[in-house]
Design an enzyme around this catalytic site. Structure first.
Site, PDB file in Angstrom:
ATOM      1  N   ASN A   1       0.868  -1.181   0.000  1.00 16.01           N
ATOM      2  CA  ASN A   1       0.000   0.000   0.000  1.00 16.01           C
ATOM      3  C   ASN A   1       0.903   1.228   0.000  1.00 16.01           C
ATOM      4  OD1 ASN A   1      -1.791   2.045   0.544  1.00 16.01           O
ATOM      5  ND2 ASN A   1      -2.292   1.349   2.623  1.00 16.01           N
TER       6      ASN A   1
ATOM      7  N   LYS B   1       0.135   4.310  -0.317  1.00 17.97           N
ATOM      8  CA  LYS B   1      -0.449   5.526   0.304  1.00 17.97           C
ATOM      9  C   LYS B   1      -0.184   6.743  -0.588  1.00 17.97           C
ATOM     10  CE  LYS B   1      -0.156   3.240   4.767  1.00 17.97           C
ATOM     11  NZ  LYS B   1      -0.020   3.343   6.216  1.00 17.97           N
TER      12      LYS B   1
ATOM     13  N   HIS C   1      -9.371   1.233   4.714  1.00 21.18           N
ATOM     14  CA  HIS C   1      -8.118   1.378   5.471  1.00 21.18           C
ATOM     15  C   HIS C   1      -8.360   2.328   6.660  1.00 21.18           C
ATOM     16  CE1 HIS C   1      -4.033   2.512   6.510  1.00 21.18           C
ATOM     17  NE2 HIS C   1      -3.661   1.388   5.927  1.00 21.18           N
TER      18      HIS C   1
ATOM     19  N   GLU D   1      -6.772   4.716   7.759  1.00 22.70           N
ATOM     20  CA  GLU D   1      -6.556   6.140   7.459  1.00 22.70           C
ATOM     21  C   GLU D   1      -7.781   6.734   6.767  1.00 22.70           C
ATOM     22  OE1 GLU D   1      -2.842   5.477   5.491  1.00 22.70           O
ATOM     23  OE2 GLU D   1      -1.926   4.992   7.414  1.00 22.70           O
TER      24      GLU D   1
ATOM     25  N   GLU E   1      -5.343  -4.808  10.604  1.00 21.47           N
ATOM     26  CA  GLU E   1      -4.290  -3.816  10.839  1.00 21.47           C
ATOM     27  C   GLU E   1      -4.587  -3.068  12.134  1.00 21.47           C
ATOM     28  OE1 GLU E   1      -2.444  -2.777   6.684  1.00 21.47           O
ATOM     29  OE2 GLU E   1      -3.914  -1.288   7.278  1.00 21.47           O
TER      30      GLU E   1
ATOM     31  N   GLY F   1       2.481   2.299  10.839  1.00 23.16           N
ATOM     32  CA  GLY F   1       3.473   3.344  10.623  1.00 23.16           C
ATOM     33  C   GLY F   1       4.184   3.787  11.890  1.00 23.16           C
TER      34      GLY F   1
ATOM     35  N   SER G   1       3.421  -2.018  10.164  1.00 25.21           N
ATOM     36  CA  SER G   1       4.878  -2.050  10.336  1.00 25.21           C
ATOM     37  C   SER G   1       5.494  -3.411   9.996  1.00 25.21           C
ATOM     38  CB  SER G   1       5.271  -1.606  11.751  1.00 25.21           C
ATOM     39  OG  SER G   1       4.842  -0.278  11.993  1.00 25.21           O
TER      40      SER G   1
ATOM     41  N   GLY H   1       2.978  -1.197   4.246  1.00 28.76           N
ATOM     42  CA  GLY H   1       3.020   0.216   3.874  1.00 28.76           C
ATOM     43  C   GLY H   1       4.440   0.661   3.605  1.00 28.76           C
TER      44      GLY H   1
END
Ligand code: G2H
Length: 251
Positions: free
Chosen positions: A9, A11, A95, A97, A167, A173, A213, A234
């Site tokens: 991903n 992003k 996701h 986010e 996740e 992250g 991560s 990510g």
């Protein structure tokens, strides 16, 4: 046997040149990984050119989001059939986010999942609890309502076009990864939930990815867990070498 999935991903990273350069570096590094479904999700602007660069390779193309309508007056949105048209086989939906910054809810996730499957895409549906929810012992309740809400109304035969990505928000992250046992516990819960909501066959066939991560040096412990079928990656998916190391491990 479930085919492992390693999905990158990207992003909000990479221009078209950076994106095509990355996949051109990646292709030879993962060419021998025939037993793994390898997926990259560039930003919308790079999809077309990355699709061209990936032609004939074993790397699949995903978008990071989609809308649920096929067409209409919805400024700024992208329809699943447009993603199919540009060469996507997969789309990431819900996701954390998107949930956190763009008002995504289980109801919108559900509409997007149905629209994506109708367009012939595989939906990578993300779920995960926040740190506050984990500390309040609400992890399973949160995951259950996200999975039930996101997949509500799907016929069991549609589930072959669904991949779930667990996740934990606190691991995204941040450099903090869930321990192998913490991740496995939630993956087993999700598989059990699938059996309760649908049927055992659908649950057994469902790919459930871990995200948060994931790096070349922690993928091994995660992937050896019985209910972890791959990773949504990510930061470590932005460089060909680290993403290839993760994908090749899954082989
Ligand atoms: C979780 C993950 C990819 P990272 O968002 O979806 O990102 O590996 O950077 O935690």
């Amino acid at each position: 046997m479930r085919t492992p999935v390693i999905a990158g991903n990207w992003k909000l990273f990479k221009t078209i040149g950076e994106a095509t350069g990355m996949v051109n570096d990646l292709k030879p590094l993962v060419a021998a990984a025939k037993g793994t479904e390898i997926v990259v999700a560039p930003p919308f602007t790079a999809l077309s050119r990355v699709a061209d660069a990936l032609a004939g390779s074993n790397v699949h193309l995903a978008a990071q989001d989609c809308y649920w309508e096929e067409e209409g007056a919805f400024t700024g949105e992208v329809a699943p059939k447009m993603l199919k048209d540009v060469g996507c086989s997969h789309v990431i939906i819900g996701h954390s986010e998107r949930r956190q910054y763009f008002g995504e809810t289980d109801a919108t996730v559900n509409k997007k999942v149905k629209a994506a499957i109708n367009a012939g895409l595989t939906a990578i549906v993300c779920v995960g609890e926040t740190l506050a929810e984990r500390e309040a012992n609400k992890t399973f309740a949160v995951i259950e309502s996200q999975v039930r809400g996101g997949l509500e109304g799907l016929p069991p035969e549609a589930l072959s076009k669904v991949i779930i990505a667990y996740e934990p928000v606190w691991a995204i992250g941040t450099g903090k990864t869930a321990s192998d046992a913490q991740a496995q516990e939630v993956h087993a819960f999700i598989r059990n939930l699938m059996a309760r909501c649908f049927d055992q066959g659908s649950a057994d066939g469902m790919r459930i990815l871990y995200g948060g991560s994931v790096k070349p040096d922690n993928v091994k412990g995660l992937m050896t867990q019985p209910d972890i079928d791959g990773a949504l990656v990510g930061g470590a998916s932005l460089k060909a070498e680290s993403f290839a190391a993760i994908a090749n491990f899954a082989e």
